[in-house]
Every structure is written in C-alpha cells, then in structure tokens.
Design a protein around this motif. Structure first.
Motif, PDB file in Angstrom:
ATOM      1  N   ASP A   8      41.970  49.888  56.235  1.00  0.00           N
ATOM      2  CA  ASP A   8      42.137  51.316  55.974  1.00  0.00           C
ATOM      3  C   ASP A   8      42.507  51.543  54.511  1.00  0.00           C
ATOM      4  N   GLU A   9      41.724  52.364  53.830  1.00  0.00           N
ATOM      5  CA  GLU A   9      41.950  52.593  52.408  1.00  0.00           C
ATOM      6  C   GLU A   9      43.294  53.281  52.146  1.00  0.00           C
ATOM      7  N   GLY A  10      43.690  54.194  53.042  1.00  0.00           N
ATOM      8  CA  GLY A  10      44.969  54.869  52.856  1.00  0.00           C
ATOM      9  C   GLY A  10      46.136  53.910  52.895  1.00  0.00           C
ATOM     10  N   VAL A  11      46.107  52.971  53.838  1.00  0.00           N
ATOM     11  CA  VAL A  11      47.164  51.964  53.933  1.00  0.00           C
ATOM     12  C   VAL A  11      47.135  51.050  52.718  1.00  0.00           C
ATOM     13  N   ARG A  12      45.950  50.631  52.307  1.00  0.00           N
ATOM     14  CA  ARG A  12      45.833  49.739  51.135  1.00  0.00           C
ATOM     15  C   ARG A  12      46.365  50.430  49.881  1.00  0.00           C
ATOM     16  N   GLU A  13      46.048  51.702  49.730  1.00  0.00           N
ATOM     17  CA  GLU A  13      46.559  52.437  48.561  1.00  0.00           C
ATOM     18  C   GLU A  13      48.070  52.552  48.606  1.00  0.00           C
ATOM     19  N   ALA A  14      48.631  52.777  49.804  1.00  0.00           N
ATOM     20  CA  ALA A  14      50.083  52.861  49.942  1.00  0.00           C
ATOM     21  C   ALA A  14      50.736  51.523  49.597  1.00  0.00           C
ATOM     22  N   CYS A  15      50.094  50.426  50.015  1.00  0.00           N
ATOM     23  CA  CYS A  15      50.593  49.097  49.649  1.00  0.00           C
ATOM     24  C   CYS A  15      50.577  48.917  48.137  1.00  0.00           C
ATOM     25  N   ASP A  16      49.484  49.323  47.510  1.00  0.00           N
ATOM     26  CA  ASP A  16      49.367  49.216  46.053  1.00  0.00           C
ATOM     27  C   ASP A  16      50.511  49.946  45.351  1.00  0.00           C
ATOM     28  N   ARG A  17      50.817  51.144  45.823  1.00  0.00           N
ATOM     29  CA  ARG A  17      51.854  51.953  45.177  1.00  0.00           C
ATOM     30  C   ARG A  17      53.213  51.290  45.287  1.00  0.00           C
ATOM     31  N   VAL A  18      53.490  50.707  46.464  1.00  0.00           N
ATOM     32  CA  VAL A  18      54.779  50.032  46.640  1.00  0.00           C
ATOM     33  C   VAL A  18      54.883  48.845  45.691  1.00  0.00           C
ATOM     34  N   VAL A  19      53.825  48.051  45.611  1.00  0.00           N
ATOM     35  CA  VAL A  19      53.837  46.877  44.742  1.00  0.00           C
ATOM     36  C   VAL A  19      53.964  47.281  43.277  1.00  0.00           C
ATOM     37  N   GLN A  20      53.255  48.335  42.882  1.00  0.00           N
ATOM     38  CA  GLN A  20      53.332  48.799  41.496  1.00  0.00           C
ATOM     39  C   GLN A  20      54.779  49.107  41.102  1.00  0.00           C
ATOM     40  N   ILE A  21      55.531  49.658  42.043  1.00  0.00           N
ATOM     41  CA  ILE A  21      56.900  50.059  41.728  1.00  0.00           C
ATOM     42  C   ILE A  21      57.879  48.895  41.809  1.00  0.00           C
ATOM     43  N   ILE A  22      57.869  48.159  42.915  1.00  0.00           N
ATOM     44  CA  ILE A  22      58.925  47.152  43.084  1.00  0.00           C
ATOM     45  C   ILE A  22      58.686  45.895  42.247  1.00  0.00           C
ATOM     46  N   MET A  23      57.432  45.643  41.823  1.00  0.00           N
ATOM     47  CA  MET A  23      57.161  44.434  41.048  1.00  0.00           C
ATOM     48  C   MET A  23      56.927  44.716  39.575  1.00  0.00           C
ATOM     49  N   ARG A  24      56.963  45.968  39.187  1.00  0.00           N
ATOM     50  CA  ARG A  24      56.829  46.274  37.766  1.00  0.00           C
ATOM     51  C   ARG A  24      58.116  45.901  37.044  1.00  0.00           C
ATOM     52  N   LYS A  25      57.990  45.509  35.827  1.00  0.00           N
ATOM     53  CA  LYS A  25      59.186  45.112  35.083  1.00  0.00           C
ATOM     54  C   LYS A  25      60.071  46.324  34.835  1.00  0.00           C
ATOM     55  N   GLU A  26      61.379  46.078  34.894  1.00  0.00           N
ATOM     56  CA  GLU A  26      62.345  47.083  34.482  1.00  0.00           C
ATOM     57  C   GLU A  26      62.448  47.049  32.962  1.00  0.00           C
ATOM     58  N   GLU A  27      63.097  48.015  32.413  1.00  0.00           N
ATOM     59  CA  GLU A  27      63.241  48.066  30.968  1.00  0.00           C
ATOM     60  C   GLU A  27      63.924  46.798  30.464  1.00  0.00           C
ATOM     61  N   GLY A  28      63.282  46.121  29.503  1.00  0.00           N
ATOM     62  CA  GLY A  28      63.853  44.914  28.930  1.00  0.00           C
ATOM     63  C   GLY A  28      63.524  43.644  29.696  1.00  0.00           C
ATOM     64  N   GLU A  29      62.709  43.760  30.792  1.00  0.00           N
ATOM     65  CA  GLU A  29      62.360  42.587  31.585  1.00  0.00           C
ATOM     66  C   GLU A  29      60.892  42.235  31.391  1.00  0.00           C
ATOM     67  N   GLU A  30      60.538  41.015  31.792  1.00  0.00           N
ATOM     68  CA  GLU A  30      59.150  40.574  31.749  1.00  0.00           C
ATOM     69  C   GLU A  30      58.419  41.084  32.991  1.00  0.00           C
ATOM     70  N   GLU A  31      57.095  41.171  32.906  1.00  0.00           N
ATOM     71  CA  GLU A  31      56.293  41.581  34.063  1.00  0.00           C
ATOM     72  C   GLU A  31      56.539  40.623  35.217  1.00  0.00           C
ATOM     73  N   ASP A  32      56.642  41.149  36.458  1.00  0.00           N
ATOM     74  CA  ASP A  32      57.081  40.317  37.581  1.00  0.00           C
ATOM     75  C   ASP A  32      56.176  40.461  38.790  1.00  0.00           C
ATOM     76  N   ILE A  33      54.881  40.558  38.574  1.00  0.00           N
ATOM     77  CA  ILE A  33      53.970  40.618  39.712  1.00  0.00           C
ATOM     78  C   ILE A  33      53.309  39.254  39.874  1.00  0.00           C
ATOM     79  N   PRO A  34      53.546  38.593  41.011  1.00  0.00           N
ATOM     80  CA  PRO A  34      52.996  37.262  41.224  1.00  0.00           C
ATOM     81  C   PRO A  34      51.474  37.281  41.300  1.00  0.00           C
ATOM     82  N   ASP A  35      50.896  36.104  41.073  1.00  0.00           N
ATOM     83  CA  ASP A  35      49.449  35.960  41.222  1.00  0.00           C
ATOM     84  C   ASP A  35      49.097  35.742  42.688  1.00  0.00           C
TER      85      ASP A  35
END
Length: 381
Positions: A327-354
């Motif tokens: 389902d595209e809606g669910v996949r998009e919702a997953c993307d949004r969560v990952v974008q937020i919780i795995m994005r670097k905070e100010e002063g941190e390195e990028e933290d999204i695993p491969d």
C-alpha cells in the motif's frame, strides 16, 4: 397538501402503538436519503424520535437507527448533543446491563461527540451504576462499559465497540486529550488511555480502528508525550510525573509481523516486541496501520521523543513494515517516520542505516534542508 411521506412522519407520535411501529419501520430507509423529512416543523420528528426510544422494543430500535442516520445533519446533531436530559437518558440506558440497544446508543454517542458541546461529558457527574463502576464521572463509566463490556461480558446484547469512536472524537478536543493522558487520583492514578490501548490487537476491527484513532488524536497533546513514552508502571504511591502509560508497544506490535531481527536490531528493543510467535500477523487494515505510523510521527515532534524512538529501535520495525506492504499510503507513512527519527539532529552526523531498499540503499532519498523547508525538524515546545 402534505405528501404521503410527510403524513407518515406525523404518525411517529400517533396514539396507536401499531401505527407508530409501522411508521418507524418504514421511515428507517428514508432516514439516510431524505434527512430534511425529519426536520419539518422545527425538528418535530426528532422530538418524537427522542420519545420513541423509550417505546416498545421494535419501535425503540428503529427510532435509534433513524437518529443515528439523521445525526449526520448539523442541525439535528446540535439538537441531540445539546439536550442534557437526552444525554442523561442515553448514559442511564447504556450503563444498564440489560439494555438491548446499548450498541445503538454507543453509535449515537459517537456521532454526538462530533459536536463541541458534548465535551461537557468530561465534567459530568451522575449516579453510580453499581454493577459497572465505582466512579461518579460519566467518562469513567463509559470507559468501564468499553473495557468490561467487550464481547458481551457486561451486557449480553452489546460489545460496546463503537465507544472507541466516541473516545476518538472526544480526543480531538484539548479537554478530551487531557482527560485521556492525565492520571486520575480517584482511580488509583490510572491513566485512562492505558485502559483502552490494550485493544490495538483485538479481534474486532471496529475496536482496533477506534482505539488507533484515539491514540493518534491523543498524541497531538505534546505536554503528555513524556507520560505516553514512559514505560514506568502506574503506581498510586508515586507522584504523577513518575507514572508512565507504556504506549509504544501497543502502537508498534500491530506494525510487526513474524520477521526475525538481527542482534544489532534487537539490542534496546522493548521486551514486549521481542521473541514474537512465528505466526504473528501484521495488522491488515491499512487505515489502522497509517494511524499508528502517524502516532509515531507525532511522538517524534520533540527531540526527547525522537531519542526514545531511536533508543528502542523503532527504525528496524518500520523498515520491515515498509518492506512487507504494497500500500502506497502505508509506505509513504513509513518514509515520513524514518525521515524524522533517523535524520541527524543539529550538530550530529547523518544516521540513516543502509540496506533499507531502493537504489540508494535507503528507504527514501533524503532531501537537503535547502531543497525543502518542509523536511526540517522543528521541535514543538
């Protein structure tokens, strides 16, 4: 000259029981297609229907069905929601263990909760239905109906599932969110949301959807996030700041299937989410899944929230959810969560695993902050 239908509506207050019954039965079908029919003479039919729910069983059931259908109209809704005597009658009836129309009352209350005036139920005290509750508060009594009455346990005629929609609608209002997330001193400091969050994996689709919607609406109440995210037990001997709702397992479990995770993924993951049965099934309803993912997104609007979600390894769970849905809606919702919780905070390195998927090895391609202002993390204070 009044039409035949208009004459039929007039029969709702006829002195002959059989005539009232025939009128109510025939008007059920028109209650969805011809709402203005029931608004004649300054809502006179609505007044008749309020009385008919006290009539003989077949008449009462049809009257409830008609009221449920026509309450979609704003004018009718306001008339029902603002009527104190009518509200008390509904509360008295739904808390009665022998009420045959308890489910219909739950549906009608859920519709009425869409009107702002029904927020007053949060501050309403009434007589205690001793077989059901120990509380004088109307909301506590409705909570007890929902919790104790699942699957006919309190009233053989009802499962009270539609009260979950009632809670969800009340949770759209600030007062409703505050009630659901505030420890209740009169109830051993129990947090009301904890009474209903356990139904996120219930067999009833209505319960699961209503509870998921309630949780999502509650998550808009940012000051309550520390309580919602905490897994500390509800202890009446501890002050409110030390009490936790332990909400996260009930959001995350429906998103999980039977997948096995690596040791690295499970390190720090909540105990309730580990060693699941091999036949564990992921929630099938995409709207419920999206509601839970939106709850996670709301809980990530503060840095403390994001830190908790990272620490308990929410990312691998969302990753697997993304991989196992079409389902595209669910996949998009997953993307949004990952974008937020795995994005670097100010002063941190990028933290999204491969290894998440896609050509880049990630669930989605991150945008530079200069590219899209909407992608920035903004803390809500």
């Amino acid at each position: 000259m009044p039409t035949e239908l208009e004459e039929l509506v007039e029969f709702l207050h006829h002195g002959n029981t059989q005539i009232r019954q025939v009128a109510a039965e025939h008007l059920v079908g028109y209650s969805q297609a011809d709402v203005p029919l029931f608004k004649r003479n300054q809502l006179e039919p609505v007044k008749d229907l309020k009385l008919l729910i006290k009539d003989y069983a077949p008449i009462a059931k049809n009257a409830f069905t008609i009221l449920i259908n026509i309450s979609s109209d704003t004018e009718v809704l306001k008339d029902l929601a603002k009527d104190d005597a009518f509200l008390e009658m509904l509360l008295s009836r739904i808390t009665n263990p022998k009420e045959p129309n308890a489910n219909e009352i739950a549906m009608l209350l859920a519709n009425m909760a869409k009107d702002d005036s029904l927020q007053r139920v949060l501050e309403l005290k009434r007589d205690i239905p001793k077989e059901l509750s120990k509380s004088t508060w109307a909301m506590d009594q409705l909570m007890d109906c929902f919790v104790k009455g699942a699957e006919g346990a309190y009233n053989q005629h009802a499962d009270f599932d539609y009260l979950s929609y009632f809670f969800a609608d009340l949770a759209k209002f600030p007062k409703g969110r505050e009630y659901l997330t505030t420890p209740q001193e009169h109830d051993a400091n129990i947090i009301p949301i904890t009474k209903i969050q356990v139904f996120t994996d219930h067999a009833s689709h209505i319960r699961r959807l209503g509870v998921a919607s309630t949780i999502k609406n509650v998550c808009f109440h940012v000051p309550a996030h520390p309580v919602l995210l905490s897994n500390l037990p509800s202890d009446p001997n501890l002050p409110p700041p030390s009490i936790g709702a332990n909400l996260l397992p009930y959001i995350l479990l429906p998103l999980m299937g039977p997948e096995e995770y690596s040791d690295e993924d499970t390190e720090g993951m909540l105990d309730e989410l580990q060693l699941l049965e091999p036949d564990k099934e992921r929630e099938k309803d995409v709207e419920i899944m999206k509601a839970h993912l939106e709850s996670l997104l709301l809980l990530s609007t503060t840095q403390d929230g994001r830190d908790v979600l990272r620490r308990i390894k929410v990312y691998p769970i969302v990753r697997e959810c993304h991989l196992h849905t079409d389902d595209e809606g669910v996949r998009e919702a997953c993307d949004r969560v990952v974008q937020i919780i795995m994005r670097k905070e100010e002063g941190e390195e990028e933290d999204i695993p491969d290894g998440v998927g896609g050509d880049s090895g990630r669930m989605v391609e991150l945008k530079d902050e200069e590219e899209d202002e909407d992608e920035k993390i903004v803390d809500i204070l």
